[in-house]
Design a protein around this motif. Structure first.
Motif, PDB file in Angstrom:
ATOM      1  N   ASP A  66       0.823  -1.211   0.000  1.00 37.99           N
ATOM      2  CA  ASP A  66       0.000   0.000   0.000  1.00 37.99           C
ATOM      3  C   ASP A  66       0.854   1.257   0.000  1.00 37.99           C
ATOM      4  O   ASP A  66       0.416   2.324   0.400  1.00 37.99           O
ATOM      5  N   LYS A  67       2.094   1.129  -0.485  1.00 39.71           N
ATOM      6  CA  LYS A  67       3.031   2.254  -0.490  1.00 39.71           C
ATOM      7  C   LYS A  67       2.845   3.175  -1.692  1.00 39.71           C
ATOM      8  O   LYS A  67       3.462   4.231  -1.764  1.00 39.71           O
ATOM      9  N   LEU A  68       2.023   2.759  -2.657  1.00 37.48           N
ATOM     10  CA  LEU A  68       1.874   3.526  -3.894  1.00 37.48           C
ATOM     11  C   LEU A  68       0.488   4.142  -3.978  1.00 37.48           C
ATOM     12  O   LEU A  68      -0.502   3.539  -3.558  1.00 37.48           O
ATOM     13  N   THR A  69       0.420   5.333  -4.520  1.00 33.88           N
ATOM     14  CA  THR A  69      -0.873   5.917  -4.850  1.00 33.88           C
ATOM     15  C   THR A  69      -1.390   5.248  -6.117  1.00 33.88           C
ATOM     16  O   THR A  69      -0.642   4.561  -6.830  1.00 33.88           O
ATOM     17  N   ASN A  70      -2.642   5.429  -6.442  1.00 35.96           N
ATOM     18  CA  ASN A  70      -3.198   4.827  -7.657  1.00 35.96           C
ATOM     19  C   ASN A  70      -2.483   5.285  -8.928  1.00 35.96           C
ATOM     20  O   ASN A  70      -2.180   4.460  -9.802  1.00 35.96           O
ATOM     21  N   PRO A  71      -2.183   6.599  -9.076  1.00 40.36           N
ATOM     22  CA  PRO A  71      -1.418   7.020 -10.264  1.00 40.36           C
ATOM     23  C   PRO A  71      -0.027   6.387 -10.309  1.00 40.36           C
ATOM     24  O   PRO A  71       0.444   5.996 -11.390  1.00 40.36           O
ATOM     25  N   GLU A  72       0.634   6.282  -9.147  1.00 41.99           N
ATOM     26  CA  GLU A  72       1.958   5.654  -9.120  1.00 41.99           C
ATOM     27  C   GLU A  72       1.867   4.180  -9.499  1.00 41.99           C
ATOM     28  O   GLU A  72       2.730   3.655 -10.204  1.00 41.99           O
ATOM     29  N   ARG A  73       0.826   3.529  -9.044  1.00 34.74           N
ATOM     30  CA  ARG A  73       0.637   2.115  -9.362  1.00 34.74           C
ATOM     31  C   ARG A  73       0.420   1.922 -10.871  1.00 34.74           C
ATOM     32  O   ARG A  73       0.983   1.030 -11.490  1.00 34.74           O
ATOM     33  N   THR A  74      -0.393   2.804 -11.455  1.00 35.24           N
ATOM     34  CA  THR A  74      -0.659   2.726 -12.890  1.00 35.24           C
ATOM     35  C   THR A  74       0.625   2.922 -13.686  1.00 35.24           C
ATOM     36  O   THR A  74       0.911   2.185 -14.641  1.00 35.24           O
ATOM     37  N   ARG A  75       1.405   3.900 -13.292  1.00 37.78           N
ATOM     38  CA  ARG A  75       2.656   4.183 -14.003  1.00 37.78           C
ATOM     39  C   ARG A  75       3.643   3.035 -13.867  1.00 37.78           C
ATOM     40  O   ARG A  75       4.347   2.691 -14.828  1.00 37.78           O
ATOM     41  N   LEU A  76       3.716   2.422 -12.695  1.00 40.04           N
ATOM     42  CA  LEU A  76       4.648   1.313 -12.504  1.00 40.04           C
ATOM     43  C   LEU A  76       4.252   0.133 -13.380  1.00 40.04           C
ATOM     44  O   LEU A  76       5.109  -0.511 -13.996  1.00 40.04           O
ATOM     45  N   VAL A  77       2.968  -0.164 -13.474  1.00 43.09           N
ATOM     46  CA  VAL A  77       2.503  -1.239 -14.347  1.00 43.09           C
ATOM     47  C   VAL A  77       2.889  -0.939 -15.800  1.00 43.09           C
ATOM     48  O   VAL A  77       3.340  -1.825 -16.541  1.00 43.09           O
ATOM     49  N   GLN A  78       2.729   0.327 -16.209  1.00 39.81           N
ATOM     50  CA  GLN A  78       3.099   0.708 -17.574  1.00 39.81           C
ATOM     51  C   GLN A  78       4.590   0.542 -17.822  1.00 39.81           C
ATOM     52  O   GLN A  78       5.008   0.013 -18.864  1.00 39.81           O
ATOM     53  N   THR A  79       5.416   0.980 -16.874  1.00 34.75           N
ATOM     54  CA  THR A  79       6.861   0.939 -17.094  1.00 34.75           C
ATOM     55  C   THR A  79       7.420  -0.466 -17.005  1.00 34.75           C
ATOM     56  O   THR A  79       8.445  -0.776 -17.623  1.00 34.75           O
ATOM     57  N   LEU A  80       6.757  -1.353 -16.252  1.00 34.55           N
ATOM     58  CA  LEU A  80       7.220  -2.736 -16.197  1.00 34.55           C
ATOM     59  C   LEU A  80       7.122  -3.413 -17.556  1.00 34.55           C
ATOM     60  O   LEU A  80       7.815  -4.405 -17.814  1.00 34.55           O
ATOM     61  N   ASN A  81       6.267  -2.881 -18.444  1.00 33.65           N
ATOM     62  CA  ASN A  81       6.175  -3.424 -19.802  1.00 33.65           C
ATOM     63  C   ASN A  81       7.526  -3.400 -20.513  1.00 33.65           C
ATOM     64  O   ASN A  81       7.796  -4.243 -21.371  1.00 33.65           O
TER      65      ASN A  81
END
Length: 399
Positions: free
Chosen positions: A138-153
């Protein structure tokens, strides 16, 4: 001898199944390096092709430098940004292509390259696992979570970075743009701001069925941008091609322009070539060194071999910290008695704080009297990976 290549792949899988770890790979590399005649002083001159443009010691320096960079990543895993995995994925994929193009290499050298490839793969997975685990917290905000999923691509699949294919090096049909004498001040004027969010959004769309937002359309429609956004424009094209987006009807309609994709890529790398020469002629200003490494990497991924200049390799190798085994690439040195950052460090920090680069952010790791940039180490590793691949394709006999 093709069986040997198959054997190395099987051996790598067995190593992984038996818990073969990064430190084991490091010990194996040391043993194999001691046995490989290619690393013996004076032996290279009889093994290398006459048209080889590299010095006989370049292979050793590239591999040792890349190994030190990976050791740095391994020792400071908790301090890394995701760019580190891009560097290790590039090394992994280029070593795979190196071996695929030379299936009959001497066994010791083949085993050495396979082990180095396996080492970079292990480290890639460790870095990815760290960021994947972060998604479960729960360390990430929703925007941070979305961006991390995108960058893991960018890093999930090493095959994304398997380019150019074996035997696909080429130079442009027309001569590349000649070097320019424009100054560093001109380079400063050409810097453009492109947010990480936009960069992530574009890549995220490519991986999600080749969808593309209006913010990203200009990257595929307009004439080449400049500096950092230009290197990412090239990279977006390469990834879109890998994902077969140019055969997707909706993607084609939204990015339609008067230039065929391959020709547009040629146009972009011509522009990158001009700007890379501007950096060289300006004396390699510190704040543009990571850009040069990016330029070398992305356009050599596109197959343009003229970006793999030996003089640029020599400069990249000179920017690492020679004193520490962990391989800090950025040579930003602070006198021990001083409590103020050096001018070089101030320059880097200024660029970071103003967010004038496109990158997955950065982190500076303090090692004794030295500050190591994770981002810079990663892009340098990418450039070294491309030089290593090109060394194999142009300097070794077709075993």
């Amino acid at each position: 001898m093709l069986k040997l290549f198959t054997f190395t792949v099987v051996l790598a899988n067995l190593m992984l199944a038996q818990g073969f770890r990064y430190s084991d790979a490091q010990k194996t590399l040391k043993t194999l390096r001691e046995k490989s005649s290619l690393f013996e002083e004076g032996s290279n001159s009889t093994m290398l092709l006459s048209e080889c443009n590299y010095d006989r010691g370049d292979l050793k320096r590239i591999i040792l430098s890349a190994t030190r960079a990976m050791d740095f990543f391994e020792h400071y895993l908790s301090n890394l940004v995701l760019d580190a995995a891009i560097g290790t994925r590039l090394m992994e994929s280029q070593l795979l292509l190196f071996q695929a193009g030379h299936p009959k290499l001497p066994q010791t050298l083949q085993m050495y390259l396979m082990t180095l490839q396996f080492k970079s793969e292990l480290l890639s997975e460790e870095i990815i696992d760290r960021f994947t685990d972060l998604l479960q917290t729960d360390k990430l905000t929703n925007p941070e979570r979305t961006r991390l999923v995108q960058t893991l691509n960018w890093v999930y699949n090493a095959s994304l970075w398997e380019s150019p294919s074996v035997g696909s090096w080429h130079v442009p049909n027309d001569q590349p743009l000649s070097a320019t004498n424009k100054s560093a001040e001109t380079l400063d004027e050409k810097l453009e701001i492109m947010t990480e969010e936009t960069s992530d959004e574009c890549i995220g769309g490519i991986f999600q069925g080749c969808s593309i937002s209006n913010n990203c359309v200009k990257l595929f429609m307009e004439k080449p941008h400049t500096m950092y956004s230009l290197t990412h424009q090239v990279l977006f094209y390469l990834i879109a091609k890998k994902q077969n987006c140019f055969a997707n009807q909706q993607f084609k309609l939204k990015t339609a322009n008067n230039t065929e994709p391959t020709e547009f890529l040629h146009l972009m790398c011509d522009k990158v070539w001009e700007e890379a020469n501007m950096i060289e002629n300006s004396g390699y200003p510190v704040k543009f060194r990571d850009l040069l490494a990016e330029q070398i990497t992305v356009c050599s991924l596109a197959g343009y071999s003229h970006f793999l200049k030996r003089s640029w390799l020599e400069n990249i190798l000179s920017w690492q910290n020679q004193e520490d085994s962990v391989g800090c690439f950025l040579d930003m040195r602070r006198p021990e008695p001083s409590v103020e950052p050096s001018e070089d460090i101030k320059s880097i920090l200024e660029v970071i704080q103003k967010a004038r680069r496109i990158k997955r952010s950065d982190n500076l790791v303090r090692l004794g009297a030295h500050d190591c940039s994770v981002h810079f180490t990663a892009v340098c590793m990418g450039a070294l990976a491309m030089h290593l691949r090109y060394f194999g394709d142009t300097c070794l006999r077709n075993y």
